[in-house]
Design an enzyme around this catalytic site. Structure first.
Site, PDB file in Angstrom:
ATOM      1  N   CYS A  70      -2.190   8.699   4.404  1.00 26.61           N
ATOM      2  CA  CYS A  70      -1.123   7.814   4.681  1.00 26.61           C
ATOM      3  C   CYS A  70      -1.031   6.989   5.746  1.00 26.61           C
ATOM      4  O   CYS A  70      -1.306   7.075   7.004  1.00 26.61           O
ATOM      5  CB  CYS A  70       0.001   8.876   5.002  1.00 26.61           C
ATOM      6  SG  CYS A  70       1.766   7.771   5.307  1.00 26.61           S
ATOM      7  N   ARG A  73       1.497   5.506   7.185  1.00 30.26           N
ATOM      8  CA  ARG A  73       2.435   5.926   8.329  1.00 30.26           C
ATOM      9  C   ARG A  73       2.526   7.317   8.729  1.00 30.26           C
ATOM     10  O   ARG A  73       3.380   7.954   9.196  1.00 30.26           O
ATOM     11  CB  ARG A  73       3.782   5.616   7.603  1.00 30.26           C
ATOM     12  CG  ARG A  73       4.231   4.574   7.177  1.00 30.26           C
ATOM     13  CD  ARG A  73       5.591   3.923   7.359  1.00 30.26           C
ATOM     14  NE  ARG A  73       5.903   2.708   7.096  1.00 30.26           N
ATOM     15  CZ  ARG A  73       6.385   2.112   5.976  1.00 30.26           C
ATOM     16  NH1 ARG A  73       6.407   3.080   5.011  1.00 30.26           N
ATOM     17  NH2 ARG A  73       6.372   0.884   5.666  1.00 30.26           N
ATOM     18  N   ASP A  75      -4.972   1.169   5.192  1.00 31.76           N
ATOM     19  CA  ASP A  75      -5.011   0.555   6.765  1.00 31.76           C
ATOM     20  C   ASP A  75      -5.641   1.575   7.561  1.00 31.76           C
ATOM     21  O   ASP A  75      -6.247   2.459   7.439  1.00 31.76           O
ATOM     22  CB  ASP A  75      -3.433   0.683   6.588  1.00 31.76           C
ATOM     23  CG  ASP A  75      -2.656  -0.246   5.809  1.00 31.76           C
ATOM     24  OD1 ASP A  75      -2.980  -1.531   5.633  1.00 31.76           O
ATOM     25  OD2 ASP A  75      -1.603  -0.003   5.093  1.00 31.76           O
ATOM     26  N   ASP A 118      -3.001  -5.475   4.365  1.00 36.79           N
ATOM     27  CA  ASP A 118      -1.867  -5.677   5.481  1.00 36.79           C
ATOM     28  C   ASP A 118      -2.683  -5.919   6.520  1.00 36.79           C
ATOM     29  O   ASP A 118      -3.237  -4.846   7.468  1.00 36.79           O
ATOM     30  CB  ASP A 118      -0.912  -4.383   5.453  1.00 36.79           C
ATOM     31  CG  ASP A 118       0.519  -4.610   5.790  1.00 36.79           C
ATOM     32  OD1 ASP A 118       0.725  -5.745   6.455  1.00 36.79           O
ATOM     33  OD2 ASP A 118       1.322  -4.032   4.936  1.00 36.79           O
ATOM     34  N   ARG A 140      10.211  -8.175   8.231  1.00 36.02           N
ATOM     35  CA  ARG A 140       8.887  -9.131   8.234  1.00 36.02           C
ATOM     36  C   ARG A 140       9.264 -10.482   7.572  1.00 36.02           C
ATOM     37  O   ARG A 140       8.569 -11.695   8.165  1.00 36.02           O
ATOM     38  CB  ARG A 140       7.667  -8.355   7.885  1.00 36.02           C
ATOM     39  CG  ARG A 140       6.417  -9.160   8.475  1.00 36.02           C
ATOM     40  CD  ARG A 140       5.038  -8.415   8.382  1.00 36.02           C
ATOM     41  NE  ARG A 140       5.193  -7.066   7.743  1.00 36.02           N
ATOM     42  CZ  ARG A 140       4.793  -6.056   8.417  1.00 36.02           C
ATOM     43  NH1 ARG A 140       4.380  -6.241   9.518  1.00 36.02           N
ATOM     44  NH2 ARG A 140       4.788  -4.751   7.795  1.00 36.02           N
ATOM     45  N   TYR A 141       9.746 -10.352   6.232  1.00 29.62           N
ATOM     46  CA  TYR A 141       9.810 -11.525   5.554  1.00 29.62           C
ATOM     47  C   TYR A 141      11.127 -12.081   5.576  1.00 29.62           C
ATOM     48  O   TYR A 141      12.012 -11.264   5.319  1.00 29.62           O
ATOM     49  CB  TYR A 141       9.175 -11.323   4.232  1.00 29.62           C
ATOM     50  CG  TYR A 141       7.750 -10.799   4.038  1.00 29.62           C
ATOM     51  CD1 TYR A 141       6.635 -11.613   4.418  1.00 29.62           C
ATOM     52  CD2 TYR A 141       7.681  -9.551   4.120  1.00 29.62           C
ATOM     53  CE1 TYR A 141       5.308 -11.109   4.274  1.00 29.62           C
ATOM     54  CE2 TYR A 141       6.177  -8.910   4.195  1.00 29.62           C
ATOM     55  CZ  TYR A 141       5.042  -9.789   4.127  1.00 29.62           C
ATOM     56  OH  TYR A 141       4.054  -9.223   4.072  1.00 29.62           O
ATOM     57  N   CYS A 158       8.135  13.508   3.030  1.00 27.06           N
ATOM     58  CA  CYS A 158       7.831  13.279   1.661  1.00 27.06           C
ATOM     59  C   CYS A 158       7.538  14.651   1.387  1.00 27.06           C
ATOM     60  O   CYS A 158       7.524  15.799   2.044  1.00 27.06           O
ATOM     61  CB  CYS A 158       6.354  12.705   2.012  1.00 27.06           C
ATOM     62  SG  CYS A 158       6.411  10.898   2.680  1.00 27.06           S
ATOM     63  N   LYS A 216       0.881  -9.030   4.409  1.00 22.04           N
ATOM     64  CA  LYS A 216       0.099  -8.563   3.239  1.00 22.04           C
ATOM     65  C   LYS A 216      -0.665 -10.000   2.677  1.00 22.04           C
ATOM     66  O   LYS A 216       0.188 -10.808   2.643  1.00 22.04           O
ATOM     67  CB  LYS A 216       0.550  -7.647   2.096  1.00 22.04           C
ATOM     68  CG  LYS A 216       1.195  -6.592   2.536  1.00 22.04           C
ATOM     69  CD  LYS A 216       1.495  -5.703   1.154  1.00 22.04           C
ATOM     70  CE  LYS A 216       2.485  -4.552   1.615  1.00 22.04           C
ATOM     71  NZ  LYS A 216       3.653  -4.895   2.428  1.00 22.04           N
ATOM     72  N   ARG A 228      13.292 -10.275   2.157  1.00 21.24           N
ATOM     73  CA  ARG A 228      13.314  -8.939   1.813  1.00 21.24           C
ATOM     74  C   ARG A 228      13.114  -7.858   3.191  1.00 21.24           C
ATOM     75  O   ARG A 228      12.322  -8.243   4.212  1.00 21.24           O
ATOM     76  CB  ARG A 228      12.263  -8.584   0.940  1.00 21.24           C
ATOM     77  CG  ARG A 228      10.777  -8.979   1.409  1.00 21.24           C
ATOM     78  CD  ARG A 228      10.038  -9.397  -0.103  1.00 21.24           C
ATOM     79  NE  ARG A 228       8.539  -9.549   0.275  1.00 21.24           N
ATOM     80  CZ  ARG A 228       8.040 -10.654   0.549  1.00 21.24           C
ATOM     81  NH1 ARG A 228       8.712 -11.621   0.898  1.00 21.24           N
ATOM     82  NH2 ARG A 228       6.733 -10.632   0.596  1.00 21.24           N
ATOM     83  N   CYS A 251       0.059  12.848   2.103  1.00 15.99           N
ATOM     84  CA  CYS A 251      -1.183  12.157   1.608  1.00 15.99           C
ATOM     85  C   CYS A 251      -2.019  12.225   3.080  1.00 15.99           C
ATOM     86  O   CYS A 251      -1.563  11.577   3.852  1.00 15.99           O
ATOM     87  CB  CYS A 251      -1.140  11.013   1.239  1.00 15.99           C
ATOM     88  SG  CYS A 251       0.147  10.815  -0.164  1.00 15.99           S
TER      89      CYS A 251
HETATM   90  C1  PLP Z   1       4.673  -4.575   2.111  1.00 11.73           C
HETATM   91  C2  PLP Z   1       5.903  -5.135   2.896  1.00 11.73           C
HETATM   92  C3  PLP Z   1       7.165  -5.782   1.850  1.00 11.73           C
HETATM   93  C4  PLP Z   1       6.879  -5.788   0.563  1.00 11.73           C
HETATM   94  O1  PLP Z   1       6.022  -7.042   0.161  1.00 11.73           O
HETATM   95  P1  PLP Z   1       5.820  -7.449  -1.160  1.00 11.73           P
HETATM   96  O2  PLP Z   1       4.653  -8.358  -1.051  1.00 11.73           O
HETATM   97  O3  PLP Z   1       7.072  -8.041  -1.583  1.00 11.73           O
HETATM   98  O4  PLP Z   1       5.610  -6.399  -2.066  1.00 11.73           O
HETATM   99  C5  PLP Z   1       8.332  -6.297   2.596  1.00 11.73           C
HETATM  100  N1  PLP Z   1       8.332  -5.779   3.996  1.00 11.73           N
HETATM  101  C6  PLP Z   1       7.317  -5.219   4.609  1.00 11.73           C
HETATM  102  C7  PLP Z   1       7.416  -5.116   5.970  1.00 11.73           C
HETATM  103  C8  PLP Z   1       6.187  -4.899   4.243  1.00 11.73           C
HETATM  104  O5  PLP Z   1       5.283  -4.097   4.961  1.00 11.73           O
HETATM  105  S1  SF4 Z   2       1.636   7.582   1.390  1.00 16.38           S
HETATM  106 FE1  SF4 Z   2       2.713   8.438   3.325  1.00 16.38          FE
HETATM  107  S2  SF4 Z   2       4.629   7.856   2.804  1.00 16.38           S
HETATM  108 FE2  SF4 Z   2       3.555   7.682   1.017  1.00 16.38          FE
HETATM  109  S3  SF4 Z   2       3.906   9.814  -0.096  1.00 16.38           S
HETATM  110 FE3  SF4 Z   2       1.922   9.834   0.958  1.00 16.38          FE
HETATM  111  S4  SF4 Z   2       2.542  10.723   2.855  1.00 16.38           S
HETATM  112 FE4  SF4 Z   2       4.529   9.806   2.001  1.00 16.38          FE
END
Ligand code: PLP
Ligand code: SF4
Length: 333
Positions: A97, A99, A258, A295, A77-78, A90, A302, A81, A94
């Site tokens: 979660c 995801r 989220d 986010d 996305r960025y 996992c 974010k 990184r 959670c």
């Molecule tokens: C959260 C996230 C990051 C990391 O973001 P930071 O602000 O650097 O901690 C990088 N890529 C994606 C796609 C993310 O969702």
């Molecule tokens: S938040 Fe989601 S990805 Fe993170 S440890 Fe919990 S279940 Fe796993």
């Protein structure tokens, strides 16, 4: 899938566990034994019928990962990184979660060739400065596989920073074994971001696991999800953040939850989060202050959503600035 019928832990609702993965590590099973259902730890891990209620704006992909995925397993996305979702598993799932529709039995395993393709992608993009291992939980990989991925990333010249986001030290501290610790010892700087939501999660075995990770030379950071009935209270957050700093873990992010499916019962209004953050600012060392972030759905990334401390410019050319009590002052610009 593990069975939740152990002594003192209520039987998991089958309709919920058919929809979303459920699992407890033996360690967590012991920790939750005899805790009531509304305890801040039980709430995070024991399925709840309210998860079956899908809210209007909730989504299987709440932060829009899909549209930024050039290669399966990667979210880019960025420019500087990338996220590498190295596993969909996992040790524990959670209930909030973000995801939850992509992890556990709802996720898909990556083939070794797909990991190769992810690493190739990073190698071919010179603007990538940092690789962030996530998932699922990267520490659910064996030490050997985790070590191989980190070594291969380290050998990419333009990649300077390694980062891991994990909940394993908190939910399965015994998994922080010699082989996984060896994997974390890399020449390039490695930042370890531990997901922790309540001071009661920082038990003796957990503290031992965090220490062992710090001893590999990793820089320790934390991320916390703001959750109703778990940590939406200034005293609870203060206790957690102070404990973390005492353990040499620097709080990094406080996440507004989220819009994952079936998680409305965990969400508080943003105003509540802002008030918590404002009171922390007035009470607690700057070392303990995480950045409160949201986010934005749709993949917009974010952003900090803490209280606004800067107001309008006045007619006289002064700027209004709020203090931690919400009182306004003037700053002559
Ligand atoms: C959260 C996230 C990051 C990391 O973001 P930071 O602000 O650097 O901690 C990088 N890529 C994606 C796609 C993310 O969702
Ligand atoms: S938040 Fe989601 S990805 Fe993170 S440890 Fe919990 S279940 Fe796993």
């Amino acid at each position: 899938m593990d069975n939740a019928c152990a002594a003192g832990i209520p039987e998991a609702d089958e309709q919920v566990t058919a929809e979303y993965s459920f699992r407890l590590s033996p360690y967590l099973r012991g920790l939750l034994r005899d805790r009531p259902a509304d305890d801040p730890l039980s709430r995070q891990f024991i399925p709840d019928r309210r998860e079956l209620e899908a809210g209007l704006h909730e989504s299987p992909d709440p932060i829009g990962d899909e549209s930024f995925s050039p290669v399966r397993g990667i979210v880019h996305r960025y420019p500087d990184r990338v996220l590498l979702k190295v596993t969909h598993l996992c040790p524990v799932y959670c209930r909030f979660c973000f995801r939850r529709d992509m992890v556990g039995s709802n996720g898909m395993a990556l083939h070794p060739e797909e990991i190769d393709a992810m690493l190739d992608y990073v190698a071919r993009q010179p603007q990538i400065w940092e690789a962030i291992l996530t998932g699922g939980d990267p520490l659910s990989l064996s030490g050997r596989r985790l070590g191989e991925i980190l070594r291969r990333l380290s050998s990419i010249e333009h990649l300077e920073i390694l980062r891991i986001h994990s909940r394993v030290p908190i939910v399965d501290p015994a998994a922080v074994n010699e082989s996984r610790l060896a994997a974390l010892r890399q020449d390039k700087p490695l930042y370890f971001v531990v997901h922790v939501n309540h001071a009661d999660e920082l038990t003796e075995p957990v503290v031992g696991a965090l220490r062992a990770i710090a001893e590999t030379g990793a820089v320790m950071l934390s991320q916390t999800v703001l959750l109703k009935g778990v940590n939406d209270d200034v005293a609870v957050l203060e206790r957690l953040l102070r404990r973390l700093v005492r353990l040499k873990v620097r709080p990094y992010y406080l996440h507004h939850p989220d819009l994952a499916r079936g998680t409305a019962h965990f969400r508080v209004p943003i105003e509540v989060g802002q008030e918590l953050v404002r009171s922390l600012r007035g009470k607690v060392s700057g070392l303990c202050q995480p950045t409160y972030v949201l986010d934005i759905p749709g993949g917009h990334g974010k952003v900090p959503v803490g209280p606004a401390y800067i107001g309008d410019r006045t007619d006289g050319g002064l700027r209004e600035v709020a203090d931690h009590r919400g009182h306004w002052h003037c700053y002559p610009e």
